[in-house]
Design a protein around this motif. Structure first.
Motif, mmCIF file in Angstrom:
data_model
loop_
_atom_site.group_PDB
_atom_site.id
_atom_site.type_symbol
_atom_site.label_atom_id
_atom_site.label_comp_id
_atom_site.label_asym_id
_atom_site.label_seq_id
_atom_site.Cartn_x
_atom_site.Cartn_y
_atom_site.Cartn_z
ATOM 1 N N ALA A 240 19.851 -21.736 17.476
ATOM 2 C CA ALA A 240 19.498 -22.755 18.472
ATOM 3 C C ALA A 240 20.348 -22.607 19.737
ATOM 4 O O ALA A 240 19.835 -22.707 20.861
ATOM 5 N N THR A 241 21.638 -22.338 19.572
ATOM 6 C CA THR A 241 22.537 -22.209 20.726
ATOM 7 C C THR A 241 22.190 -20.995 21.565
ATOM 8 O O THR A 241 22.148 -21.063 22.803
ATOM 9 N N ALA A 242 21.939 -19.866 20.920
ATOM 10 C CA ALA A 242 21.583 -18.648 21.650
ATOM 11 C C ALA A 242 20.306 -18.858 22.462
ATOM 12 O O ALA A 242 20.215 -18.418 23.625
ATOM 13 N N LEU A 243 19.332 -19.527 21.878
ATOM 14 C CA LEU A 243 18.078 -19.792 22.587
ATOM 15 C C LEU A 243 18.295 -20.766 23.744
ATOM 16 O O LEU A 243 17.750 -20.574 24.840
ATOM 17 N N ARG A 244 19.090 -21.806 23.513
ATOM 18 C CA ARG A 244 19.335 -22.779 24.588
ATOM 19 C C ARG A 244 19.995 -22.119 25.798
ATOM 20 O O ARG A 244 19.589 -22.336 26.944
ATOM 21 N N ILE A 245 20.982 -21.258 25.551
ATOM 22 C CA ILE A 245 21.669 -20.590 26.669
ATOM 23 C C ILE A 245 20.723 -19.640 27.392
ATOM 24 O O ILE A 245 20.709 -19.575 28.631
ATOM 25 N N ALA A 246 19.911 -18.894 26.625
ATOM 26 C CA ALA A 246 18.953 -17.983 27.253
ATOM 27 C C ALA A 246 17.973 -18.753 28.132
ATOM 28 O O ALA A 246 17.650 -18.330 29.251
ATOM 29 N N LEU A 247 17.494 -19.890 27.653
ATOM 30 C CA LEU A 247 16.573 -20.716 28.450
ATOM 31 C C LEU A 247 17.288 -21.330 29.647
ATOM 32 O O LEU A 247 16.702 -21.486 30.719
ATOM 33 N N ARG A 248 18.557 -21.669 29.479
ATOM 34 C CA ARG A 248 19.323 -22.272 30.582
ATOM 35 C C ARG A 248 19.423 -21.311 31.766
ATOM 36 O O ARG A 248 19.469 -21.748 32.922
ATOM 37 N N ARG A 264 6.489 -19.234 20.752
ATOM 38 C CA ARG A 264 5.344 -20.150 20.754
ATOM 39 C C ARG A 264 5.563 -21.386 19.887
ATOM 40 O O ARG A 264 5.190 -22.494 20.294
ATOM 41 N N PRO A 265 6.165 -21.270 18.690
ATOM 42 C CA PRO A 265 6.406 -22.506 17.925
ATOM 43 C C PRO A 265 7.255 -23.524 18.689
ATOM 44 O O PRO A 265 6.972 -24.720 18.658
ATOM 45 N N LEU A 266 8.284 -23.035 19.407
ATOM 46 C CA LEU A 266 9.137 -23.943 20.166
ATOM 47 C C LEU A 266 8.389 -24.514 21.365
ATOM 48 O O LEU A 266 8.503 -25.710 21.671
ATOM 49 N N SER A 267 7.618 -23.676 22.065
ATOM 50 C CA SER A 267 6.916 -24.166 23.260
ATOM 51 C C SER A 267 5.880 -25.230 22.896
ATOM 52 O O SER A 267 5.740 -26.240 23.594
ATOM 53 N N ARG A 268 5.149 -25.020 21.801
ATOM 54 C CA ARG A 268 4.160 -26.023 21.386
ATOM 55 C C ARG A 268 4.835 -27.344 21.031
ATOM 56 O O ARG A 268 4.384 -28.418 21.442
ATOM 57 N N PHE A 269 5.922 -27.245 20.279
ATOM 58 C CA PHE A 269 6.670 -28.451 19.900
ATOM 59 C C PHE A 269 7.217 -29.156 21.148
ATOM 60 O O PHE A 269 7.110 -30.386 21.291
ATOM 61 N N ALA A 270 7.813 -28.385 22.065
ATOM 62 C CA ALA A 270 8.449 -28.968 23.252
ATOM 63 C C ALA A 270 7.435 -29.645 24.166
ATOM 64 O O ALA A 270 7.704 -30.739 24.696
ATOM 65 N N MET A 271 6.271 -29.036 24.366
ATOM 66 C CA MET A 271 5.268 -29.637 25.238
ATOM 67 C C MET A 271 4.720 -30.932 24.657
ATOM 68 O O MET A 271 4.305 -31.830 25.390
ATOM 69 N N ASN A 272 4.750 -31.025 23.341
ATOM 70 C CA ASN A 272 4.253 -32.237 22.692
ATOM 71 C C ASN A 272 5.256 -33.387 22.802
ATOM 72 O O ASN A 272 4.882 -34.526 23.102
ATOM 73 N N TYR A 273 6.557 -33.099 22.578
ATOM 74 C CA TYR A 273 7.563 -34.159 22.524
ATOM 75 C C TYR A 273 8.295 -34.396 23.844
ATOM 76 O O TYR A 273 8.839 -35.478 24.064
ATOM 77 N N LEU A 378 11.943 -19.637 14.169
ATOM 78 C CA LEU A 378 12.813 -18.946 15.128
ATOM 79 C C LEU A 378 13.863 -18.105 14.404
ATOM 80 O O LEU A 378 14.147 -16.969 14.803
ATOM 81 N N SER A 379 14.438 -18.664 13.351
ATOM 82 C CA SER A 379 15.421 -17.910 12.566
ATOM 83 C C SER A 379 14.785 -16.675 11.949
ATOM 84 O O SER A 379 15.413 -15.602 11.897
#
Length: 650
Positions: A240-248, A264-273, A378-379
């Protein structure tokens, strides 16, 4: 006689007096060759183009050699032209071709100069080592050219004919490229990376490709390397941390296209919430890149989603491991979800973001079913990507918490100290660790994490501690305030203060540096500590040389994100047979900019140390081993002469 068993084994390799004598002569001669050059870099942070350029130029070593060889025979602009030909031979010759073609005279002159430079940079190595480095297609020709002395009139016509024939048969371009690669390789023999290859910059995978192909490299892990090593093993907080920094930093392309992480799993979840994340808090920090508004919004949504998942997973870890002593970071349970305030140390702070749709106030660290699915997927992407796994395996195999090499101590961050200047102690399962023992403990933990099974998750959890724990030698601060920076007001600066370990103040003192060198069994008068991790604010007057010259901080901010703080674009250190030199660099703009500069790249070079006499291989760690080999070979020679061991001949 006590070594007889070993000598008998050695006799299998050297079965008679002529063969053992030849090897003794060879090794004693090698011990008297000059020490080869070491090159130190740190905190690359994904800046692949700047890193590759520093390697190509050997941090100014090649331009220095050109100055030495040609002196006043060439103008400064001609020297720069020759240097850029060595750095970027294909591009340089393509440009010349496009301007109207390259005449034979240009090729002849360029080849002449480059053969001379190759002779100079290869002169400190054995003929055997040079031969092994030669490209197969030109090995015989290059070897002939390297051993023709410039002042030998008997070989002048021979050499000229070789060069003109290379041009006549159309192989000049390929030959120049081969010589350029040789010069770059010979200019620096040993490469030390003092940590933090990953995060912030766009291409850490490209850096890893270069390191994997390098002939002689070691790595001292940084906290950002450990972050990715743990993520690649599937440690979910680190994923989660590695992904957050990359997106930052807007590095979605790097994640998806080069490491094959399925986002895609994260993007679908994020757009919903999180359809409307706070743009000030979660929009990516773009450096030297542009994205359209739709891309920026999606990255902001994903960053908010993965940040919440990260903080939940971290809370679970802190509760699972009371030995980490990180309860201060259990932020989610300190929030009043009715008023959206955070209570810390008896004081309440208003949250800047109140949208926490997946957090249950009564159980704030539990993941929702959808969050669990997202982090599992993601893992899986991290654990099952061949390219990422290959890179991480290289980091495990070629890295360490610290390295002792040629009398110097290399590590990324710090050796944790108390305010009184003593080595900090942590206790794990009744065993106490401090100083070198603490570094060895963490080194062992990292290696065991790689081979441990999923059910032995504690080793991988310790990687998370190394990423951000108070007594992690790689982090070196009392806390990490990422959550507070996201969700509290910037008008509360005391919230964001991350206090550095006392080491960072104590290292200004020569006594402390010598104490650390002694702890690791190194000469306190001759040894140096070489660090990265903390960018040196040179523009504010900070010096990278600490402890009266006993410690060097070579993090000058290669990553673009640090240029404003440091005022430069990175340090590199070179350690040759005559001196140690610390170079500060100006920002790398592009290959085209480098090709068309009229002046050198390095802003300045500081001579850290000049030796009273040139260092030989005998003075190095390799020399120590070779001297030990000579000792046993001499014993074997005596055993043959005394008839204790019988000679064998074919």
């Amino acid at each position: 006689m006590k070594d007889l068993k070993y000598l008998k084994l050695l006799s299998e390799q050297f079965p008679n007096i002529p063969e053992v004598s030849t090897e003794i002569i060879n090794l004693k001669a090698i011990l008297n060759l000059p020490k080869s050059t070491e090159h130190f870099l740190t905190d690359l942070h994904g800046e692949a183009e700047a890193f590759k350029y520093m390697l190509k130029t050997a941090s100014g070593v090649i331009e220095y050699k050109i100055d030495q060889i040609f002196g006043d025979r060439l103008k400064d602009t001609e020297k720069r032209e020759l240097a850029t030909l060595i750095f970027y031979p294909k591009t340089k010759m393509k440009e010349l071709d496009e301007r109207g073609g390259i005449p034979p005279e240009w090729y002849k002159e360029a080849l002449d100069y480059m053969v001379r430079i190759t002779q100079e940079v290869s002169s400190i190595y054995t003929r055997s080592k040079v031969r092994k480095a030669l490209p197969e297609k030109f090995s015989y020709i290059i070897e002939e050219l390297l051993h023709i002395k410039e002042c030998d009139p008997n070989k002048k016509a021979y050499k000229d004919k070789i060069l003109t024939t290379i041009i006549e048969i159309g192989r000049a371009k390929d030959f120049i490229i081969a010589l350029s690669e040789l010069i770059q390789s010979f200019a620096v023999d040993k490469l030390h990376i003092i940590g933090d290859i990953y995060d912030r910059g766009p291409a850490p995978d490209v850096i890893m490709n270069v390191l994997k192909s390098h002939h002689n490299v070691d790595i001292q892990w940084g906290n950002h390397d450990i972050l990715w090593m743990g993520a690649a093993l599937g440690q979910q907080s680190l994923v989660a941390t590695a992904l957050r920094i990359a997106l930052r930093y807007g590095n979605l392309e790097f994640l998806e296209e080069r490491y094959g992480v399925n986002m895609r799993p994260l993007s679908r979840f994020a757009m919903n919430y999180y359809p409307e994340p706070d743009p000030e808090l979660f929009e990516p920090q773009l450096i030297n890149k542009e994205l359209d508004q739709n891309e920026i919004k999606i990255m902001a949504q994903m960053q908010k989603a993965i940040a919440v998942i990260q903080f939940k997973l971290e809370g679970q870890l802190i509760k699972k491991h009371p030995e980490f002593k990180m309860n201060e970071a259990l932020y989610l349970e300190k929030i009043d979800y009715d008023n959206y305030t955070l209570e810390l140390n008896g004081k309440k702070y208003k949250l800047t973001d109140t949208n926490f749709p997946t957090i249950k106030p009564e159980d704030p660290y539990s993941l929702s079913t959808w969050e669990e699915e997202v982090i599992e997927q993601l893992s899986y992407s991290f654990k099952n990507n061949d390219k990422l796994q290959e890179d991480i395996k290289f980091l495990f195999n070629n890295g360490s918490m610290y390295k002792k090499y040629n009398g110097n101590l290399l590590f990324h961050g710090c050796v944790p100290l108390t305010e009184a200047g003593d080595f900090s102690t942590i206790e794990v399962n009744g065993e106490k660790y401090s100083g070198k023992k603490l570094m060895d403990f963490f080194d062992d933990i990292v290696r065991r994490s790689y081979s441990s099974k999923d059910e032995e998750a504690d080793f991988k959890d310790w990687l998370w501690y190394l990423w951000r724990g108070e007594f992690s030698p790689l982090f070196g601060k009392d806390r990490m305030t990422t959550f507070l920076r996201y969700f509290t007001d910037e008008d509360e600066p005391e919230l964001y203060k991350e206090n550095k370990n006392p080491y960072y103040q104590a290292r200004e003192n020569e006594f402390t540096c010598k104490k650390i060198l002694a702890e690791f069994g190194l000469d306190t008068e001759k040894g140096h500590i070489i660090n990265g991790h903390t960018p040196v604010a040179e523009k504010m007057g900070e010096s990278p040389i600490k402890g009266n010259g006993r410690l060097l901080v070579i993090d000058g901010g290669i990553a673009a994100a640090y240029h404003e703080k440091t005022g430069i674009a990175g340090y590199t250190l070179t350690y040759s047979n005559t001196k140690m030199r610390l170079m500060s660099h100006e920002p790398f703009i592009s290959k085209q900019d480098a090709l068309h500069k009229d002046s050198r790249d390095t802003i300045s070079a500081v001579e850290v140390l000049k030796f009273d006499r040139p260092q030989k291989i005998a003075d190095t760690d390799i020399g120590e081993k070779l001297s030990e080999d000579v000792k046993y070979l001499m014993q074997l020679l005596a055993a043959y002469k005394d008839g204790i061991i019988k000679e064998k001949y074919n």
